[in-house]
Design an enzyme around this catalytic site. Structure first.
Site, PDB file in Angstrom:
ATOM      1  N   GLY A   8     -20.796 -23.704  22.041  1.00  0.00           N
ATOM      2  CA  GLY A   8     -19.624 -22.927  21.606  1.00  0.00           C
ATOM      3  C   GLY A   8     -19.918 -22.004  20.446  1.00  0.00           C
ATOM      4  N   CYS A   9     -21.145 -21.439  20.437  1.00  0.00           N
ATOM      5  CA  CYS A   9     -21.567 -20.629  19.292  1.00  0.00           C
ATOM      6  C   CYS A   9     -21.144 -19.165  19.398  1.00  0.00           C
ATOM      7  CB  CYS A   9     -23.086 -20.706  19.143  1.00  0.00           C
ATOM      8  SG  CYS A   9     -23.928 -20.169  20.642  1.00  0.00           S
ATOM      9  N   ASP A  41     -22.207 -23.326  31.865  1.00  0.00           N
ATOM     10  CA  ASP A  41     -20.778 -23.647  31.924  1.00  0.00           C
ATOM     11  C   ASP A  41     -20.612 -25.160  31.769  1.00  0.00           C
ATOM     12  OD1 ASP A  41     -18.163 -24.113  32.480  1.00  0.00           O
ATOM     13  OD2 ASP A  41     -18.143 -23.053  34.411  1.00  0.00           O
ATOM     14  N   TYR A 155      -5.335 -31.597  26.012  1.00  0.00           N
ATOM     15  CA  TYR A 155      -5.948 -31.271  24.722  1.00  0.00           C
ATOM     16  C   TYR A 155      -5.971 -32.491  23.797  1.00  0.00           C
ATOM     17  CZ  TYR A 155      -7.591 -28.643  20.746  1.00  0.00           C
ATOM     18  OH  TYR A 155      -8.369 -28.196  19.691  1.00  0.00           O
TER      19      TYR A 155
HETATM   20  P1  NAI Z   1     -13.089 -20.316  20.438  1.00  0.00           P
HETATM   21  O1  NAI Z   1     -12.392 -20.076  21.722  1.00  0.00           O
HETATM   22  O2  NAI Z   1     -13.291 -19.176  19.491  1.00  0.00           O
HETATM   23  O3  NAI Z   1     -14.512 -20.981  20.667  1.00  0.00           O
HETATM   24  C1  NAI Z   1     -14.805 -21.847  21.725  1.00  0.00           C
HETATM   25  C2  NAI Z   1     -16.233 -21.610  22.159  1.00  0.00           C
HETATM   26  O4  NAI Z   1     -16.485 -22.463  23.278  1.00  0.00           O
HETATM   27  C3  NAI Z   1     -16.484 -20.170  22.615  1.00  0.00           C
HETATM   28  O5  NAI Z   1     -17.727 -19.717  22.124  1.00  0.00           O
HETATM   29  C4  NAI Z   1     -16.470 -20.293  24.109  1.00  0.00           C
HETATM   30  O6  NAI Z   1     -17.198 -19.273  24.793  1.00  0.00           O
HETATM   31  C5  NAI Z   1     -17.072 -21.683  24.312  1.00  0.00           C
HETATM   32  N1  NAI Z   1     -16.742 -22.231  25.631  1.00  0.00           N
HETATM   33  C6  NAI Z   1     -15.516 -22.249  26.216  1.00  0.00           C
HETATM   34  N2  NAI Z   1     -15.609 -22.750  27.466  1.00  0.00           N
HETATM   35  C7  NAI Z   1     -16.916 -23.069  27.668  1.00  0.00           C
HETATM   36  C8  NAI Z   1     -17.627 -23.602  28.769  1.00  0.00           C
HETATM   37  N3  NAI Z   1     -17.021 -23.890  29.921  1.00  0.00           N
HETATM   38  N4  NAI Z   1     -18.952 -23.789  28.632  1.00  0.00           N
HETATM   39  C9  NAI Z   1     -19.590 -23.456  27.476  1.00  0.00           C
HETATM   40  N5  NAI Z   1     -18.964 -22.946  26.394  1.00  0.00           N
HETATM   41  C10 NAI Z   1     -17.639 -22.746  26.493  1.00  0.00           C
HETATM   42  O7  NAI Z   1     -12.268 -21.477  19.733  1.00  0.00           O
HETATM   43  P2  NAI Z   1     -12.420 -22.249  18.349  1.00  0.00           P
HETATM   44  O8  NAI Z   1     -11.059 -22.367  17.807  1.00  0.00           O
HETATM   45  O9  NAI Z   1     -13.501 -21.708  17.528  1.00  0.00           O
HETATM   46  O10 NAI Z   1     -12.821 -23.700  18.890  1.00  0.00           O
HETATM   47  C11 NAI Z   1     -14.000 -24.400  18.508  1.00  0.00           C
HETATM   48  C12 NAI Z   1     -13.681 -25.883  18.550  1.00  0.00           C
HETATM   49  O11 NAI Z   1     -12.732 -26.184  17.531  1.00  0.00           O
HETATM   50  C13 NAI Z   1     -13.050 -26.343  19.864  1.00  0.00           C
HETATM   51  O12 NAI Z   1     -13.601 -27.577  20.235  1.00  0.00           O
HETATM   52  C14 NAI Z   1     -11.578 -26.501  19.503  1.00  0.00           C
HETATM   53  O13 NAI Z   1     -10.929 -27.441  20.308  1.00  0.00           O
HETATM   54  C15 NAI Z   1     -11.692 -26.975  18.068  1.00  0.00           C
HETATM   55  N6  NAI Z   1     -10.468 -26.805  17.290  1.00  0.00           N
HETATM   56  C16 NAI Z   1      -9.934 -25.562  17.073  1.00  0.00           C
HETATM   57  C17 NAI Z   1      -8.769 -25.424  16.358  1.00  0.00           C
HETATM   58  C18 NAI Z   1      -8.140 -24.089  16.097  1.00  0.00           C
HETATM   59  O14 NAI Z   1      -7.001 -24.036  15.605  1.00  0.00           O
HETATM   60  N7  NAI Z   1      -8.824 -22.970  16.381  1.00  0.00           N
HETATM   61  C19 NAI Z   1      -8.065 -26.601  15.802  1.00  0.00           C
HETATM   62  C20 NAI Z   1      -8.716 -27.855  16.081  1.00  0.00           C
HETATM   63  C21 NAI Z   1      -9.874 -27.941  16.798  1.00  0.00           C
END
Ligand code: NAI
Length: 257
Positions: A8-9, A41, A155
């Protein structure tokens, strides 16, 4: 230089964490659906297998760190993918990369859970049995059948399962010499949060989810805590879930911790 695998970088918390870890001198092998060293994926068993194989190949089977950020929000459809990425996409990488981490120098792993992990206790989590038996199809079927509640269930249920999975590994990982912790972010300004705010089903509850500090977090405020957990300064922190949430967990559950 130490080598760290990260999922998820590409965006949000993961992109910010990548920057912080690179600034601290780590070499990153990123896994994501785009903009990463390994394009995979994590919502499919095949994608996870490919990610693991390539991570082991690119690291030479020796890793100093692992950061699991990849995740999907409650608004994502099909909803079954939320449990696949958030739970199976993290737990399979944890287990698959432990032997490589054991060969690393002062190895550590950080898993990004959520404050939502406490919204659905394990004893009441309808996904618990499917997670325990590793039955991805059953977990997907439960959230798909939950109708309008499916997104929140997927979630909160997947994040609860993820924190429990980490806590259940604390003995084995401690004995293996690999520190393992989670962070539980509150609402953070990322594309995932924006997607939720733009979805009429979730926008009101997200907008109301404002912590005592009166604002949402910036991704860099998660990255700095992750970088600390990955550093020697956290050498005795193991099995912890650190809330980085502006105080919302304490506000919502003052007597539980
Ligand atoms: P984001 O959507 O910016 O980042 C998620 C990353 O995961 C992206 O780089 C995306 O391409 C990747 N990803 C998504 N589906 C994928 C797949 N099938 N295979 C490989 N990579 C995949 O979101 P964010 O907010 O930075 O999320 C990062 C983590 O933080 C997540 O686990 C999220 O649940 C957690 N989180 C986020 C919060 C928020 O308010 N933004 C609150 C609490 C937890």
């Amino acid at each position: 230089m130490s080598t760290v695998v990260m999922t998820g970088c590409a965006t949000g918390i993961g992109a910010s964490t990548r920057k912080a870890l690179e600034a601290a001198g780590h070499k990153i092998i990123g896994i994501d659906i785009r903009d990463a060293e390994i394009i995979a994926d994590l919502s499919t068993a095949q994608g996870r297998k490919q990610a693991l194989a390539q991570a082991l190949e690119q690291s030479g089977g020796m890793l100093d760190g692992l950061v699991l950020c990849a995740g999907l929000g409650a608004q994502f459809r099909p909803v079954g993918k939320v449990v696949s990425v958030n739970y199976f996409g993290a737990v399979e990488l944890l287990d698959g990369l432990l032997p490589a981490l054991q060969r690393g120098k002062a190895p550590a792993a950080v898993v990004i859970s959520s404050v939502a992990s406490a919204h659905l206790p394990w004893e009441k989590n309808p996904l618990a049995a499917a997670f325990e038996s590793g039955d991805e199809a059953a977990a997907q079927a439960i959230v798909s059948a939950a109708g309008e509640q499916g997104g929140n269930l997927a979630y909160a249920g997947s994040k609860n399962g993820l924190t429990v999975a980490v806590r259940k590994r604390v003995t084995a990982w401690g004995q293996a010499g690999v520190r393992l912790n989670t962070i539980a972010p509150g609402a953070t300004e990322t594309p995932l949060l924006q997607a939720g705010l733009q979805d009429a089903r979730f926008s009101e509850s997200i907008a109301k989810f404002i912590p005592p500090m009166g604002r949402r977090a910036e991704p860099a405020e998660m990255a700095s805590v992750i970088a600390f957990l990955m550093s020697a300064a956290a050498s005795y922190v193991h099995g912890a879930q650190i809330c980085v949430d502006g105080g919302i967990d304490a506000q919502m559950r003052p007597t539980q911790f």
